[in-house]
Design a protein around this motif. Sequence first.
Motif, PDB file in Angstrom:
ATOM      1  N   TYR A  42     -11.931 -33.841  18.482  1.00  7.42           N
ATOM      2  CA  TYR A  42     -12.883 -32.916  19.110  1.00  7.42           C
ATOM      3  C   TYR A  42     -14.313 -33.244  18.678  1.00  7.42           C
ATOM      4  N   HIS A  43     -15.246 -33.039  19.620  1.00  9.31           N
ATOM      5  CA  HIS A  43     -16.670 -33.190  19.357  1.00  9.31           C
ATOM      6  C   HIS A  43     -17.388 -31.914  19.816  1.00  9.31           C
ATOM      7  N   PRO A  44     -18.487 -31.553  19.172  1.00  6.74           N
ATOM      8  CA  PRO A  44     -19.230 -30.357  19.598  1.00  6.74           C
ATOM      9  C   PRO A  44     -19.759 -30.510  21.019  1.00  6.74           C
ATOM     10  N   CYS A  45     -19.658 -29.432  21.780  1.00  4.91           N
ATOM     11  CA  CYS A  45     -20.166 -29.432  23.141  1.00  4.91           C
ATOM     12  C   CYS A  45     -21.685 -29.234  23.113  1.00  4.91           C
ATOM     13  N   PRO A  46     -22.365 -29.397  24.255  1.00  2.15           N
ATOM     14  CA  PRO A  46     -23.829 -29.219  24.268  1.00  2.15           C
ATOM     15  C   PRO A  46     -24.284 -27.867  23.746  1.00  2.15           C
ATOM     16  N   LEU A  47     -23.542 -26.806  24.051  1.00  3.90           N
ATOM     17  CA  LEU A  47     -23.931 -25.486  23.557  1.00  3.90           C
ATOM     18  C   LEU A  47     -23.806 -25.411  22.036  1.00  3.90           C
ATOM     19  N   GLN A  48     -22.735 -26.012  21.512  1.00  2.00           N
ATOM     20  CA  GLN A  48     -22.537 -26.011  20.063  1.00  2.00           C
ATOM     21  C   GLN A  48     -23.588 -26.868  19.375  1.00  2.00           C
ATOM     22  N   ILE A  49     -23.929 -27.992  19.992  1.00  2.00           N
ATOM     23  CA  ILE A  49     -24.969 -28.863  19.446  1.00  2.00           C
ATOM     24  C   ILE A  49     -26.297 -28.110  19.372  1.00  2.00           C
ATOM     25  N   ALA A  50     -26.614 -27.377  20.443  1.00  2.00           N
ATOM     26  CA  ALA A  50     -27.857 -26.602  20.466  1.00  2.00           C
ATOM     27  C   ALA A  50     -27.829 -25.508  19.395  1.00  2.00           C
ATOM     28  N   ALA A  51     -26.662 -24.848  19.241  1.00  2.00           N
ATOM     29  CA  ALA A  51     -26.536 -23.804  18.227  1.00  2.00           C
ATOM     30  C   ALA A  51     -26.673 -24.387  16.824  1.00  2.00           C
ATOM     31  N   ASN A  52     -26.072 -25.556  16.625  1.00  2.00           N
ATOM     32  CA  ASN A  52     -26.183 -26.224  15.320  1.00  2.00           C
ATOM     33  C   ASN A  52     -27.622 -26.602  15.030  1.00  2.00           C
ATOM     34  N   ARG A  53     -28.325 -27.047  16.086  1.00  2.00           N
ATOM     35  CA  ARG A  53     -29.724 -27.431  15.909  1.00  2.00           C
ATOM     36  C   ARG A  53     -30.561 -26.211  15.516  1.00  2.00           C
ATOM     37  N   ARG A  54     -30.307 -25.093  16.197  1.00  2.00           N
ATOM     38  CA  ARG A  54     -31.052 -23.872  15.864  1.00  2.00           C
ATOM     39  C   ARG A  54     -30.765 -23.433  14.426  1.00  2.00           C
ATOM     40  N   LYS A  55     -29.499 -23.540  14.032  1.00  2.00           N
ATOM     41  CA  LYS A  55     -29.114 -23.152  12.670  1.00  2.00           C
ATOM     42  C   LYS A  55     -29.774 -24.062  11.651  1.00  2.00           C
ATOM     43  N   HIS A  56     -29.812 -25.346  11.970  1.00  2.00           N
ATOM     44  CA  HIS A  56     -30.444 -26.305  11.066  1.00  2.00           C
ATOM     45  C   HIS A  56     -31.933 -26.039  10.963  1.00  2.00           C
ATOM     46  N   GLN A  57     -32.552 -25.737  12.094  1.00  2.00           N
ATOM     47  CA  GLN A  57     -33.980 -25.443  12.082  1.00  2.00           C
ATOM     48  C   GLN A  57     -34.263 -24.192  11.265  1.00  2.00           C
ATOM     49  N   ALA A  58     -33.381 -23.201  11.401  1.00  2.00           N
ATOM     50  CA  ALA A  58     -33.561 -21.974  10.623  1.00  2.00           C
ATOM     51  C   ALA A  58     -33.443 -22.261   9.135  1.00  2.00           C
ATOM     52  N   SER A  59     -32.559 -23.201   8.765  1.00  2.00           N
ATOM     53  CA  SER A  59     -32.402 -23.544   7.356  1.00  2.00           C
ATOM     54  C   SER A  59     -33.623 -24.271   6.821  1.00  2.00           C
ATOM     55  N   LEU A  60     -34.407 -24.874   7.716  1.00  2.00           N
ATOM     56  CA  LEU A  60     -35.605 -25.581   7.286  1.00  2.00           C
ATOM     57  C   LEU A  60     -36.742 -24.626   6.951  1.00  2.00           C
ATOM     58  N   VAL A  61     -36.667 -23.416   7.485  1.00  2.00           N
ATOM     59  CA  VAL A  61     -37.696 -22.409   7.215  1.00  2.00           C
ATOM     60  C   VAL A  61     -37.084 -21.368   6.291  1.00  2.00           C
ATOM     61  N   LYS A  62     -37.358 -21.472   5.029  1.00  2.00           N
ATOM     62  CA  LYS A  62     -36.795 -20.547   4.055  1.00  2.00           C
ATOM     63  C   LYS A  62     -37.872 -19.537   3.669  1.00  2.00           C
TER      64      LYS A  62
END
Length: 313
Positions: free
Chosen positions: A98-118
């Motif tokens: 299994y690979h992440p779908c586009p929606l999951q990729i976008a969600a992961n990106r948002r989560k990663h971006q949120a982790s960059l702003v602490k």
Amino acid sequence: MEPIQTSLKKYMQDAGWEDALQRVQQTVLNDTRVNGWLAENDKELHEDAVAQGMTALLEYKNSWRNCDQCPGLANCPNPMPGYQPELYPEHGQIQMRYHPCPLQIAANRRKHQASLVKSLYVSEEFKKASFENMEIDDTDDTRATALETALEFEREANPGENGQGLYLHGMFGVGKTYLIAAIANALAERQIQSLLVYAPEFFREMRQAVGEGSVSEKIDAVKRVPVLMLDDLGAETMSNWIRDDVLGAILQYRMTEKLPTIYTSNWDYEELEGHLSYSNKGGEERMKAKRIMERIRPFTTELYLSGRNRRET
């Protein structure tokens, strides 16, 4: 005694299960994606690969059917929600991953971006701050200038190579914190980590850290961040130790390593220097205050932000 496999097969035939299973299998093999994959990988598969891999093929078909009729990430019915299947041949057999779908990729990106702003001690609302939502007053050039300079900083920030930051000052509630939060979120889009700290609360916590033995750990966490944002500097009750051993140590490291720092304050440079020259024990230490300011003034662009107090509306 009749072998168990023979008995089981006879039972399945009597119950009609075998016919049903064959219909399911035929439906799977008639699926466009499955059929196309089998044709493409035919030479790499053993003769029994389809029979052995029927479960994987069925899951592949059903999962892609779910994806074709996607109900959204929150309602994904796939065995691995948010992930799409991929078939691949291995040792002559059919395997699936299994690979992440586009929606999951976008969600992961948002989560990663949120982790960059602490953000420490800063309201959750600022995590959604953006330049687009900044209010501009046509009669007030300071806001337009501050926004333009903030945008330029966000575009050109290069921690480790350029240590120039910003010093944003103005009265209460004019939007200083919101503007630097917008910078933090924009930097996250560039994969640049920032730390937004409410200075008075951070300094209070540092006093508590003395008893916990965690002073060095907390200072290191702040001083090493690529872009540090000290919000409301000057609102704290200053002590010699906070000024020299905490703030001084942080700023000295950042100056040496060319890491940009952004400040907000109610005071301009001169007023902040006056604040830093006094401690809660009384007395005046102008030279020590000047030493701190020599790690702020040359490494920031001073911006004044005026306007109405938005906390009162």
